[in-house]
Design a protein around this motif. Sequence first.
Motif, short mmCIF file in Angstrom:
data_model
loop_
_atom_site.label_atom_id
_atom_site.label_comp_id
_atom_site.label_asym_id
_atom_site.label_seq_id
_atom_site.Cartn_x
_atom_site.Cartn_y
_atom_site.Cartn_z
N UNK A 1 0.73 -1.16 -0.10
CA UNK A 1 -0.09 0.03 0.26
C UNK A 1 0.89 1.37 0.04
N UNK A 2 1.62 1.28 1.05
CA UNK A 2 2.77 2.46 0.75
C UNK A 2 3.30 2.67 -0.43
N UNK A 3 3.91 1.75 -1.21
CA UNK A 3 4.03 1.75 -2.58
C UNK A 3 3.49 2.67 -3.46
N UNK A 4 2.18 2.69 -3.03
CA UNK A 4 1.12 3.40 -4.28
C UNK A 4 1.06 4.85 -3.73
N UNK B 1 5.40 11.49 0.16
CA UNK B 1 4.70 11.06 1.12
C UNK B 1 4.80 9.58 1.79
N UNK B 2 5.34 8.74 0.89
CA UNK B 2 5.65 7.41 1.25
C UNK B 2 6.52 7.22 2.61
N UNK B 3 7.57 7.99 2.42
CA UNK B 3 8.37 8.20 3.52
C UNK B 3 7.95 8.57 4.83
N UNK B 4 6.98 9.71 4.83
CA UNK B 4 6.35 10.24 5.94
C UNK B 4 5.51 8.96 6.31
N UNK B 5 4.87 8.44 5.40
CA UNK B 5 3.75 7.52 5.94
C UNK B 5 4.37 6.49 6.69
N UNK B 6 5.66 5.90 6.37
CA UNK B 6 6.36 4.88 6.94
C UNK B 6 6.99 5.40 8.61
N UNK B 7 7.18 6.62 8.39
CA UNK B 7 7.43 6.97 9.88
C UNK B 7 6.50 7.08 10.67
#
Lengths: 265, 482
Positions: free
Chosen positions: B457-460, B465-471
Amino acid sequence: MKNDFLLQIKELKASIDNKEILKGLSLEVKPGEIHAIMGPNGSGKSTLASVLTGREIATVTHGTVTFEGRNLLEMSPEERAREGIFLSFQYPIEIPGVSMVNFMKTAINEQRKHRGLEPLTASEFLRQMREKKELVEIDSALTNRSVNEGFSGGEKKKNEIFQMAMLEPRLALLDETDSGLDIDALRIVANGVNKIRRPDTSVIVITHYQRLLDYIVPDHVHVLYDGRIVRSAGPELALELEERGYDWIRKEAEVSAESWTTGQK
Amino acid sequence: MEKDQDKVLDEVTSGEYKYGFVTEIETDVIPAGLNEDVIRLISSKKEEPEWLLEFRLKAFRHWQTMKMPQWANLKIPEIRYQDIIFYAAPKQKIAPSSLSDVDPELLRTFDKLGIPLEEQKHLTGVAVDAVMDSISVKTTFRETLAEMGIIFCSFSEAVKEHPTLVQKYLASVVPHTDNFFASLNSAVFSDGSFCYIPKGVRCPMELSTYFRINASNTGQFERTLLIADEGSYVSYLEGCTAPMRDENQLHAAVVEIIAERGAEVKYSTVQNWYPGDKEGKGGIFNFVTKRGICKGDDSKISWTQVETGSAVTWKYPSCILRGDNSTGEFYSVAVTNNYQQADTGTKMIHIGKNTRSTIVSKGISAGHGQNSYRGLVKVLRKAESARNFSQCDSLLLGDRCGAHTFPYIEVDNPSAIVEHEATTSRIGEDQIFYCNQRGISTEDAIGLIVNGYAREVINKLPMEFAVEAQKLLQISLEGSVG
């Protein structure tokens, strides 16, 4: 005074689920030495690996373990790893979705942080990955996948040795690394260990069979039986075990245990 | 071992919410409560045309006949609508023409949230509409986008400047009678974003809206309308945060997307409303209706959401696949920690021929969190050769949380192929130990494993924002070991 031993285990007793598995094990390993610990199933080989790496399924009830003169038993599992203890797992664990690259980078940089070093640059990290992959003859594609996910048994074992190459441990514990390997994979894995080993790297090979020891030649062979080391000798002991099996050890051990208890009375 | 894990769990769950501050700013607030006069007041404050006021009143009258839906797997205390303030706006000129007209305190607020409103400071390639409480503070890059014919502005401005477009599309996907919260929103909606991508234009930057609740006792009711004309493409993002307060605050938004023939819309959300404290006190009630229609043939709408905030989340971003060969996608990661509850999923309504939909839902529950996936795949009689693939995974951390799956499948055309896969797993002690043995601490191990689990999902998400979402995932869950 710093002693000569990298690892020193004295009178170690440990239980799993309140059942005593190790019943007074002592072992000393100097830098650069290779020790093989052999023994029948249930003798306590894997419990020893658990105790040394800090896996909490095993409870130490007695004895001491020092690593470079420090009390190993007080360290958390990750601290032991950062200090240079590496376990090649008998059954490597799958972590879906976590890429080998990300996993390895995290591990290496944790170790570097622990040693007061800056994180590796991306290019330096990738260079090391490439170099170590060649050393252990691991398929490039494997390191692009998730940690152990969908790997065959042999690939998982190779991947363990690849990680060992990346982390350059002071003490490597190979827990049944030969199990499930065909002869070619066994040779690759064993040669990998030999190639990545520096002169002061110590190795403890935990194995049921002698065949891995054809490639990784031990300085000392110990027989573990019923939670104790009942016999230690040079590499020739491994050959003897291969030929005669473990039954004679069992008999000897039982006899000596009897005479020992009788002696106490 | 248990004890250690509990300790880590406590540490993790005590992770502080980073965006909980309050901006001290003079705010134009109307009295609490809801009636037709309040709606007229909101409409007049926004200087709206008569037709829009009529729309609001129609919605309000309908809403009064409705009851709050009870079917969700959520425990929600009674919401007293007469105690809520339905309009609060930082005092400033609406739609400031330049940054110098914007209150510096507001600029500082958005700076602090990592959303600088000075164009030169901002991530290149992202245009932002910043919304605080009931109004839009500033929309960046408007002029640059306007050169390509792209309209990107606050909803209020769109009503004034592009009334025909608004009137044509407003409530065309989510009618004012749609559901309890959509009706409420239609009656009282404040601000939100409006976006129109003309025929054949590929929007060169990410468009984004950042929603901030600041005032207390206030609800936020934003309305977003996104129209992708034939053959156009746009990627749109929204983010949201709110101060830490002891009372619950209501957020009820409506988002409508229209994709004409051959258009593609990617809509991503990183939802981080205040989730409440460790004991479940406070937090946002997040009741959102998001729906897109693939109106033309070969169009595509893709929803991606990372839901880590809110005390309660009730949200089902959906796709109506009306055009032939149209595609709908839903990728979701929903985290519930402490006492958070989420009932979220999607609806894929296949109407056209050869329509395709993909659903990937990853639920993560920790603490006492309750996480439900609820999804509907509906294939209508004329939807020849429709295809759906659904995958619903649940990850449990600890033994006090829960994961639930409610998939509904209705197929009226025998040529349809509908697949549903579901798994439930725990983070294994063996996985954590494996990481530990490589020198990785338990907290970091959980972060790695959870991010690995959510990777698909994050890859989408767009890269930044993927980096932010991971954190965010890591912070939301730090230390919750099961």
